[in-house]
Enzyme design. Structure first.
Site, PDB file in Angstrom:
ATOM      1  N   LYS A  54      53.075   3.465  27.813  1.00 42.37           N
ATOM      2  CA  LYS A  54      52.680   4.675  28.551  1.00 42.37           C
ATOM      3  C   LYS A  54      51.554   5.400  27.810  1.00 42.37           C
ATOM      4  CE  LYS A  54      57.137   4.813  30.814  1.00 42.37           C
ATOM      5  NZ  LYS A  54      58.532   5.259  30.826  1.00 42.37           N
ATOM      6  N   GLN A  98      61.870   9.865  27.789  1.00 45.54           N
ATOM      7  CA  GLN A  98      62.206   8.456  28.003  1.00 45.54           C
ATOM      8  C   GLN A  98      63.722   8.270  28.150  1.00 45.54           C
ATOM      9  OE1 GLN A  98      60.037   5.805  28.501  1.00 45.54           O
ATOM     10  NE2 GLN A  98      61.897   4.676  28.967  1.00 45.54           N
ATOM     11  N   ASP A 121      57.334  12.619  35.813  1.00 47.15           N
ATOM     12  CA  ASP A 121      58.184  11.433  35.951  1.00 47.15           C
ATOM     13  C   ASP A 121      59.252  11.663  37.030  1.00 47.15           C
ATOM     14  OD1 ASP A 121      58.529   8.800  35.034  1.00 47.15           O
ATOM     15  OD2 ASP A 121      60.266   9.355  33.833  1.00 47.15           O
TER      16      ASP A 121
END
Ligand code: NAP
Length: 282
Positions: A54, A98, A121
């Site tokens: 990422k 994450q 996200d």
């Protein structure tokens, strides 16, 4: 007819090219380089790789990654404090926590702490609710990537039977809502579902998000179905037995090179959306 390979890798490269231009415009007009903050707790090897990928994608499109690494024993309160700091940091356009975090952490609480305008996200419950209601909010990245594959390959969703296997908060559930909003008739299956093979047999679109290698078998597939394999298991193996299922399909996502790269592309795309809103006064 040979099935179409839904090449997420190629699409992600195309999307990155589009994003490079948008980031260059932001820099030109505002003089600012947008920042995506990534938070990783512990050193799970898969998570370390995802966060590195990422960060690399961020640099490729001209943005700046800000990596926050926290020890395995981090508490919920400590993680919330880090999120608060990033929420308040004016330079940060997007925040990615994450998944998964160590067990002692209340992951849901932490996801929900990310401000909606920085939730690139799409893991905040408010983002999920808004997206489900068809409002403007950031989508969960993997489900968004799946929908973008369908859109860019002109795969019809209206009136189609879509069967999603898996109901996780970051994948199965949100992709089911996006397919519903795209006018599919959606069935969501999970570990307590009865007669799963019969249900999958009705599907025009199958989304596998199970976390079990080669879970979906060829005998379950209706001829001509579109197969979306979101699974990513050790050894680059998906959740669909693609070797045997793909020949029956009209189109399928390969593993690797299907859904995975699109997840990162959507994270980048939504970070650029956030930066444009902030710096271009859109
Ligand atoms: P998860 O949180 O473990 O959820 C798995 C889901 O599958 C659950 O809803 C579970 O049902 C269901 N399930 C498990 N065994 C089943 C069975 N025998 N029959 C029917 N349903 C069953 O996993 P996830 O985070 O959604 O991830 C799913 C897969 O996607 C994994 O392979 C993961 O590596 C991959 N993934 C890929 C990306 C990417 O970027 N490509 C991103 C995220 C995840 P219950 O709810 O009843 O337990």
């Amino acid at each position: 007819m040979e099935p179409v390979i839904l090449n997420g890798k190629a699409l992600s490269i195309q999307i990155e090219e589009e994003l490079k231009e948008r980031v260059a415009k932001i820099k030109e007009e505002s003089g600012v380089t947008p920042v995506l903050a990534t938070i990783i707790v512990g050193d799970n090897p898969a998570s370390v790789t995802y966060v590195r990928m990422k960060g690399n994608a961020c640099r490729r499109v001209g943005m700046e990654p800000l990596k926050v690494e926290l020890p395995e024993e981090t508490t919920t309160e400590e993680l919330l404090a880090v999120i608060d700091k990033l929420n308040a940091d004016d330079k940060v356009c997007g925040i990615l926590l994450q998944h998964p975090v160590p067990k002692q952490i209340d992951e849901r609480k932490c996801f929900n702490r990310v401000l909606m305008e920085k939730d690139v996200d799409g893991t905040n419950v408010s983002s999920f609710g808004a997206v489900t209601m068809g409002q403007d909010a950031y989508k969960c990245a993997t489900p968004a990537g799946i929908m973008e594959i369908l859109r860019r390959y002109n795969i019809e969703t209206t009136g189609k039977n879509a069967v999603v296997i898996g109901r996780s908060p970051i994948l199965g559930k949100p992709v089911a809502m996006l397919l519903l909003n795209a006018n599919s008739t959606v069935t969501i299956c999970h570990s307590k579902t009865k007669n799963l093979p019969e249900i999958v047999k009705q599907a025009d679109i199958v989304v596998a998000a199970v976390g079990v290698p080669k879970f979906v078998k060829a005998s379950w597939i209706k001829k001509g179905a579109v197969l979306i394999d979101a699974g990513y298991n050790e050894g680059n193996i998906g959740d669909i037995d693609l070797e045997n299922c793909a020949p029956l399909s009209s189109a399928y996502t390969p593993v690797p090179g299907g859904v995975g790269p699109m997840t990162i592309a959507m994270l980048m795309s939504q970070t650029v959306d956030s930066a444009e809103k902030k710096y271009l006064k859109k």
